[in-house]
Write an enzyme that holds these catalytic residues in place. Sequence first.
Site, mmCIF file in Angstrom:
data_model
loop_
_atom_site.group_PDB
_atom_site.id
_atom_site.type_symbol
_atom_site.label_atom_id
_atom_site.label_comp_id
_atom_site.label_asym_id
_atom_site.label_seq_id
_atom_site.Cartn_x
_atom_site.Cartn_y
_atom_site.Cartn_z
ATOM 1 N N GLN A 1 8.356 -5.605 2.136
ATOM 2 C CA GLN A 1 8.882 -4.252 1.916
ATOM 3 C C GLN A 1 9.533 -4.159 0.541
ATOM 4 O O GLN A 1 9.400 -3.168 -0.165
ATOM 5 C CB GLN A 1 9.877 -3.891 3.030
ATOM 6 C CG GLN A 1 10.331 -2.441 2.994
ATOM 7 C CD GLN A 1 9.182 -1.460 3.139
ATOM 8 O OE1 GLN A 1 8.212 -1.737 3.840
ATOM 9 N NE2 GLN A 1 9.291 -0.328 2.461
ATOM 10 N N ALA B 1 10.602 3.154 1.793
ATOM 11 C CA ALA B 1 11.955 2.792 2.190
ATOM 12 C C ALA B 1 12.359 1.526 1.463
ATOM 13 O O ALA B 1 11.516 0.701 1.100
ATOM 14 C CB ALA B 1 12.001 2.571 3.686
ATOM 15 N N SER C 1 13.029 -0.071 6.309
ATOM 16 C CA SER C 1 11.694 0.409 6.664
ATOM 17 C C SER C 1 11.397 0.138 8.123
ATOM 18 O O SER C 1 11.627 -0.967 8.627
ATOM 19 C CB SER C 1 10.635 -0.292 5.808
ATOM 20 O OG SER C 1 9.351 -0.013 6.344
ATOM 21 N N HIS D 1 8.630 -0.362 9.235
ATOM 22 C CA HIS D 1 7.572 -1.362 9.331
ATOM 23 C C HIS D 1 8.134 -2.759 9.624
ATOM 24 O O HIS D 1 7.441 -3.590 10.181
ATOM 25 C CB HIS D 1 6.712 -1.357 8.065
ATOM 26 C CG HIS D 1 5.770 -0.181 8.030
ATOM 27 N ND1 HIS D 1 4.607 -0.155 8.759
ATOM 28 C CD2 HIS D 1 5.855 1.019 7.405
ATOM 29 C CE1 HIS D 1 3.994 1.004 8.562
ATOM 30 N NE2 HIS D 1 4.734 1.743 7.745
ATOM 31 N N ASP E 1 0.635 2.519 10.254
ATOM 32 C CA ASP E 1 0.025 3.597 9.492
ATOM 33 C C ASP E 1 -1.410 3.690 9.973
ATOM 34 O O ASP E 1 -2.167 2.720 9.865
ATOM 35 C CB ASP E 1 0.087 3.317 7.984
ATOM 36 C CG ASP E 1 1.514 3.398 7.453
ATOM 37 O OD1 ASP E 1 2.382 3.944 8.161
ATOM 38 O OD2 ASP E 1 1.755 2.904 6.342
ATOM 39 N N GLU F 1 4.628 12.421 6.834
ATOM 40 C CA GLU F 1 3.633 11.350 6.740
ATOM 41 C C GLU F 1 2.752 11.476 7.971
ATOM 42 O O GLU F 1 3.119 11.045 9.057
ATOM 43 C CB GLU F 1 4.307 9.967 6.706
ATOM 44 C CG GLU F 1 5.081 9.702 5.413
ATOM 45 C CD GLU F 1 5.539 8.254 5.261
ATOM 46 O OE1 GLU F 1 5.231 7.424 6.133
ATOM 47 O OE2 GLU F 1 6.203 7.966 4.252
ATOM 48 N N HIS G 1 1.949 7.925 9.676
ATOM 49 C CA HIS G 1 2.933 6.924 10.110
ATOM 50 C C HIS G 1 3.346 7.184 11.565
ATOM 51 O O HIS G 1 3.984 8.182 11.870
ATOM 52 C CB HIS G 1 4.149 6.968 9.176
ATOM 53 C CG HIS G 1 5.224 5.974 9.509
ATOM 54 N ND1 HIS G 1 5.405 4.796 8.813
ATOM 55 C CD2 HIS G 1 6.179 5.975 10.471
ATOM 56 C CE1 HIS G 1 6.429 4.133 9.330
ATOM 57 N NE2 HIS G 1 6.919 4.827 10.345
HETATM 58 ZN ZN LIG Z 1 4.281 3.763 7.412
#
Ligand SMILES: [Zn+2]
Length: 318
Positions: A205, A226, A231, A233, A240, A287, A290
């Site tokens: 990240q 982020a 994040s 993630h 995603d 987004e 996401h």
């Molecule tokens: Zn994402």
Amino acid sequence: MKKTKLKLKKSVYLIIGIIIILVGSCIIGVKVYKDMKYKETNEYKLLEAGYTKEEIKILEQNFSEEEIGSLANASKDEFLLELLQDEYFIKDNLNRYTAYHNEFLNDSARLVVAKINANTDYNYYTHDIDTDISKDYLMIVNKYYHLGEDYEPDDLVTISNQYYYGDGHQIREVVYDAFIDMWNQARNDDIYLIINSSYRNYQNQQEVYDYYKDTRGTTYADSIAARAGYSEHQTGLALDIFSTEYTTTSNFKNSPAHLWLKENAYKYGFIQRYQENTEDITGFAEEAWHYRYVGVEVATYLHEHDITFDEYYAYFIA
Ligand SMILES: [Zn+2]
């Protein structure tokens, strides 16, 4: 004899008369006193200020006698009533709602509750909270709640390249199982979903963020990625998702796959985390790709109610 009797009768009448006058005065006196006392009550003052009995009940449900006392001595607060009647009103946030409202008078009570519950009265990355990882797949990560550098989910599995462009990418097992169910159903509907990003550790990240920061500057980087630790993630709960036909962030939004996800993702426990017109609350522009796993129950609630996960977390989980 007769005269004495008459005198006695007169005296009895006189006494009765006096008693009636005394009792009458007492009753009137008590009433006047009671009226006087009532005028000192909060209820009287609130009614005088224009609150209805229903509204007074709402105040009584939320405030102590003393707090109501100070409200009773001020003019009617319509905005406060709107706040109190908002479904996601949190009493502990009241001072922050009020302070925010005084600065941004045009925002509705609904928007003020949403923004403050999501902490957006603090600047991004200035109000750090270690996220509570015991909340498991309901943990929150945003521009206030973050994960430590060492956080790594302990149930990561490798995603088959049937679902991902590329090899060796990982996601939490619970998310993978749900994604495969969703992928199969989508395929039955002639939609071919494909993952483009999944679990990213802190260092990954950091690299993503630094790439944008070094090429376009901090403001741009913050708008698109982020910071490390902030994040979703890193939770291993975010994916995603694109389709094999629509693979870019610009063309995916109006694709059949995105429309399909909008209607069906919640059934598998996924939400589109950053939606249109929620940037002020989530801190991220829309987004379409996401998706965050929150489980079917919460995803269904969010699908049916017009609130973000940040608000849901503040009201139901934190
Ligand atoms: Zn994402």
